[in-house]
Design a protein around this motif. Sequence first.
Motif, PDB file in Angstrom:
ATOM      1  N   ASN A  68       0.791  -1.224   0.000  1.00 42.50           N
ATOM      2  CA  ASN A  68       0.000   0.000   0.000  1.00 42.50           C
ATOM      3  C   ASN A  68       0.824   1.275   0.000  1.00 42.50           C
ATOM      4  O   ASN A  68       0.257   2.374   0.052  1.00 42.50           O
ATOM      5  N   LEU A  69       2.151   1.142  -0.045  1.00 47.75           N
ATOM      6  CA  LEU A  69       2.973   2.335  -0.204  1.00 47.75           C
ATOM      7  C   LEU A  69       2.606   2.983  -1.532  1.00 47.75           C
ATOM      8  O   LEU A  69       2.327   2.296  -2.525  1.00 47.75           O
ATOM      9  N   GLN A  70       2.606   4.296  -1.565  1.00 49.31           N
ATOM     10  CA  GLN A  70       2.161   5.026  -2.754  1.00 49.31           C
ATOM     11  C   GLN A  70       2.851   4.559  -4.024  1.00 49.31           C
ATOM     12  O   GLN A  70       2.242   4.432  -5.080  1.00 49.31           O
ATOM     13  N   LYS A  71       4.143   4.278  -3.921  1.00 49.30           N
ATOM     14  CA  LYS A  71       4.919   3.879  -5.089  1.00 49.30           C
ATOM     15  C   LYS A  71       4.446   2.551  -5.677  1.00 49.30           C
ATOM     16  O   LYS A  71       4.559   2.318  -6.885  1.00 49.30           O
ATOM     17  N   PHE A  72       3.919   1.670  -4.829  1.00 47.93           N
ATOM     18  CA  PHE A  72       3.596   0.316  -5.269  1.00 47.93           C
ATOM     19  C   PHE A  72       2.103   0.012  -5.338  1.00 47.93           C
ATOM     20  O   PHE A  72       1.718  -1.029  -5.876  1.00 47.93           O
ATOM     21  N   LYS A  73       1.274   0.875  -4.819  1.00 55.16           N
ATOM     22  CA  LYS A  73      -0.146   0.595  -4.738  1.00 55.16           C
ATOM     23  C   LYS A  73      -0.733   0.274  -6.115  1.00 55.16           C
ATOM     24  O   LYS A  73      -0.594   1.048  -7.061  1.00 55.16           O
ATOM     25  N   GLY A  74      -1.345  -0.902  -6.225  1.00 52.34           N
ATOM     26  CA  GLY A  74      -1.967  -1.310  -7.477  1.00 52.34           C
ATOM     27  C   GLY A  74      -0.993  -1.812  -8.533  1.00 52.34           C
ATOM     28  O   GLY A  74      -1.397  -2.085  -9.666  1.00 52.34           O
ATOM     29  N   LYS A  75       0.282  -1.973  -8.162  1.00 51.35           N
ATOM     30  CA  LYS A  75       1.293  -2.420  -9.126  1.00 51.35           C
ATOM     31  C   LYS A  75       1.936  -3.723  -8.668  1.00 51.35           C
ATOM     32  O   LYS A  75       1.872  -4.084  -7.500  1.00 51.35           O
ATOM     33  N   GLU A  76       2.536  -4.416  -9.610  1.00 50.75           N
ATOM     34  CA  GLU A  76       3.258  -5.647  -9.287  1.00 50.75           C
ATOM     35  C   GLU A  76       4.607  -5.267  -8.693  1.00 50.75           C
ATOM     36  O   GLU A  76       5.400  -4.578  -9.326  1.00 50.75           O
ATOM     37  N   ILE A  77       4.853  -5.688  -7.467  1.00 53.57           N
ATOM     38  CA  ILE A  77       6.125  -5.394  -6.808  1.00 53.57           C
ATOM     39  C   ILE A  77       7.139  -6.457  -7.206  1.00 53.57           C
ATOM     40  O   ILE A  77       6.871  -7.649  -7.134  1.00 53.57           O
ATOM     41  N   GLN A  78       8.314  -6.000  -7.609  1.00 56.33           N
ATOM     42  CA  GLN A  78       9.371  -6.904  -8.057  1.00 56.33           C
ATOM     43  C   GLN A  78      10.527  -6.881  -7.060  1.00 56.33           C
ATOM     44  O   GLN A  78      11.152  -5.850  -6.827  1.00 56.33           O
ATOM     45  N   ILE A  79      10.807  -8.046  -6.485  1.00 52.28           N
ATOM     46  CA  ILE A  79      11.932  -8.210  -5.558  1.00 52.28           C
ATOM     47  C   ILE A  79      13.204  -8.457  -6.366  1.00 52.28           C
ATOM     48  O   ILE A  79      13.211  -9.261  -7.283  1.00 52.28           O
ATOM     49  N   PHE A  80      14.264  -7.769  -5.993  1.00 51.40           N
ATOM     50  CA  PHE A  80      15.556  -8.012  -6.643  1.00 51.40           C
ATOM     51  C   PHE A  80      16.286  -9.123  -5.897  1.00 51.40           C
ATOM     52  O   PHE A  80      16.811  -8.936  -4.812  1.00 51.40           O
ATOM     53  N   GLN A  81      16.256 -10.316  -6.464  1.00 50.56           N
ATOM     54  CA  GLN A  81      16.997 -11.499  -6.030  1.00 50.56           C
ATOM     55  C   GLN A  81      16.564 -12.157  -4.729  1.00 50.56           C
ATOM     56  O   GLN A  81      16.457 -13.364  -4.657  1.00 50.56           O
ATOM     57  N   LYS A  82      16.334 -11.405  -3.648  1.00 48.31           N
ATOM     58  CA  LYS A  82      16.009 -12.070  -2.390  1.00 48.31           C
ATOM     59  C   LYS A  82      15.381 -11.116  -1.385  1.00 48.31           C
ATOM     60  O   LYS A  82      15.503  -9.905  -1.492  1.00 48.31           O
ATOM     61  N   ILE A  83      14.722 -11.715  -0.376  1.00 49.32           N
ATOM     62  CA  ILE A  83      14.127 -10.956   0.712  1.00 49.32           C
ATOM     63  C   ILE A  83      14.460 -11.670   2.017  1.00 49.32           C
ATOM     64  O   ILE A  83      14.337 -12.887   2.123  1.00 49.32           O
ATOM     65  N   TYR A  84      14.922 -10.917   2.998  1.00 52.83           N
ATOM     66  CA  TYR A  84      15.380 -11.461   4.275  1.00 52.83           C
ATOM     67  C   TYR A  84      14.375 -11.190   5.391  1.00 52.83           C
ATOM     68  O   TYR A  84      13.810 -10.098   5.472  1.00 52.83           O
ATOM     69  N   PHE A  85      14.200 -12.177   6.269  1.00 54.58           N
ATOM     70  CA  PHE A  85      13.349 -12.051   7.444  1.00 54.58           C
ATOM     71  C   PHE A  85      14.187 -12.380   8.681  1.00 54.58           C
ATOM     72  O   PHE A  85      14.846 -13.422   8.723  1.00 54.58           O
ATOM     73  N   TYR A  86      14.140 -11.511   9.688  1.00 56.53           N
ATOM     74  CA  TYR A  86      14.921 -11.685  10.896  1.00 56.53           C
ATOM     75  C   TYR A  86      14.011 -11.761  12.119  1.00 56.53           C
ATOM     76  O   TYR A  86      13.053 -10.999  12.241  1.00 56.53           O
ATOM     77  N   GLY A  87      14.352 -12.652  13.033  1.00 57.98           N
ATOM     78  CA  GLY A  87      13.560 -12.810  14.236  1.00 57.98           C
ATOM     79  C   GLY A  87      13.471 -11.549  15.077  1.00 57.98           C
ATOM     80  O   GLY A  87      12.506 -11.358  15.813  1.00 57.98           O
ATOM     81  N   ASP A  88      14.465 -10.674  14.986  1.00 55.05           N
ATOM     82  CA  ASP A  88      14.477  -9.459  15.809  1.00 55.05           C
ATOM     83  C   ASP A  88      13.485  -8.405  15.337  1.00 55.05           C
ATOM     84  O   ASP A  88      13.411  -7.311  15.899  1.00 55.05           O
ATOM     85  N   GLY A  89      12.720  -8.722  14.283  1.00 52.23           N
ATOM     86  CA  GLY A  89      11.669  -7.799  13.848  1.00 52.23           C
ATOM     87  C   GLY A  89      11.922  -7.115  12.528  1.00 52.23           C
ATOM     88  O   GLY A  89      11.089  -6.342  12.055  1.00 52.23           O
ATOM     89  N   ARG A  90      13.046  -7.426  11.887  1.00 51.91           N
ATOM     90  CA  ARG A  90      13.378  -6.755  10.634  1.00 51.91           C
ATOM     91  C   ARG A  90      13.042  -7.606   9.413  1.00 51.91           C
ATOM     92  O   ARG A  90      13.115  -8.830   9.444  1.00 51.91           O
ATOM     93  N   ILE A  91      12.693  -6.907   8.347  1.00 55.21           N
ATOM     94  CA  ILE A  91      12.594  -7.491   7.010  1.00 55.21           C
ATOM     95  C   ILE A  91      13.406  -6.570   6.117  1.00 55.21           C
ATOM     96  O   ILE A  91      13.260  -5.346   6.177  1.00 55.21           O
ATOM     97  N   VAL A  92      14.283  -7.138   5.315  1.00 54.02           N
ATOM     98  CA  VAL A  92      15.142  -6.334   4.441  1.00 54.02           C
ATOM     99  C   VAL A  92      14.987  -6.843   3.007  1.00 54.02           C
ATOM    100  O   VAL A  92      15.142  -8.039   2.749  1.00 54.02           O
ATOM    101  N   VAL A  93      14.689  -5.925   2.097  1.00 53.56           N
ATOM    102  CA  VAL A  93      14.457  -6.335   0.712  1.00 53.56           C
ATOM    103  C   VAL A  93      14.834  -5.211  -0.247  1.00 53.56           C
ATOM    104  O   VAL A  93      14.667  -4.035   0.053  1.00 53.56           O
ATOM    105  N   SER A  94      15.384  -5.577  -1.388  1.00 54.67           N
ATOM    106  CA  SER A  94      15.653  -4.620  -2.450  1.00 54.67           C
ATOM    107  C   SER A  94      14.561  -4.756  -3.500  1.00 54.67           C
ATOM    108  O   SER A  94      14.239  -5.876  -3.923  1.00 54.67           O
ATOM    109  N   LEU A  95      13.981  -3.625  -3.914  1.00 52.31           N
ATOM    110  CA  LEU A  95      12.847  -3.639  -4.832  1.00 52.31           C
ATOM    111  C   LEU A  95      13.101  -2.757  -6.043  1.00 52.31           C
ATOM    112  O   LEU A  95      13.766  -1.719  -5.948  1.00 52.31           O
TER     113      LEU A  95
END
Length: 206
Positions: A68-95
């Motif tokens: 729902n971020l303005q840049k992506f709303k209603g569009k196909e979001i494309q991840i560059f290569q990978k997306i990381y999930f961390y137990g400490d509460g972080r998610i890190v992704v290049s788009l």
Amino acid sequence: MKKSIFTLLLGSTLLLTSCGEKKENNADNGNTSTEQSSNEASSKTYDADYNLLTDVKTLQKAEDELKNLQKFKGKEIQIFQKIYFYGDGRIVVSLQDPSKPENIDSYTFKNGKWEEPEAVKITGDGDMSANLIPMSEIKFETAATIYKQLEEKAKTIEGGKASDSMYYILNMARKDKLWMTSIEGTRDSYSGYFLADGTLKEFSKD
């Protein structure tokens, strides 16, 4: 033949090399190390008992808010290569920037919200389209499904401890897209590979 793009994080730079070159970083050559460069590492954002990988509600919240971020709303979001999930509460992704497809930006979910994106400098050559993953292929809450399986596996391993991080990756070496994570035991370590929906594909001793 499409050129592959491999990623080596150096500060805020993504280094791209063609598939003809031998150099690959651990994340891209099939290893399950989830260590990130110092610019992505940070102190824990929640108390010691918190684990994002068991928090389905927050995982879904993060996915919904990113879409729902303005840049992506209603569009196909494309991840560059990978997306990381961390137990400490972080998610890190290049788009990929949908309005400027040549641009890649790094997004971090931290303290329960998405921070402002940071521009990523790309060097080298390669086929951008061959290195993108439609975010619609996965659900963030699948991280919790996988972690539950990982905890059960850990119980069968001496001193087994499920990793507090995992990632979904377009793996050039294996020529597939998988969730990857690991278990550390007293005597051995193990790697787990899961399909997009969280189904276990392979679990093996390293």
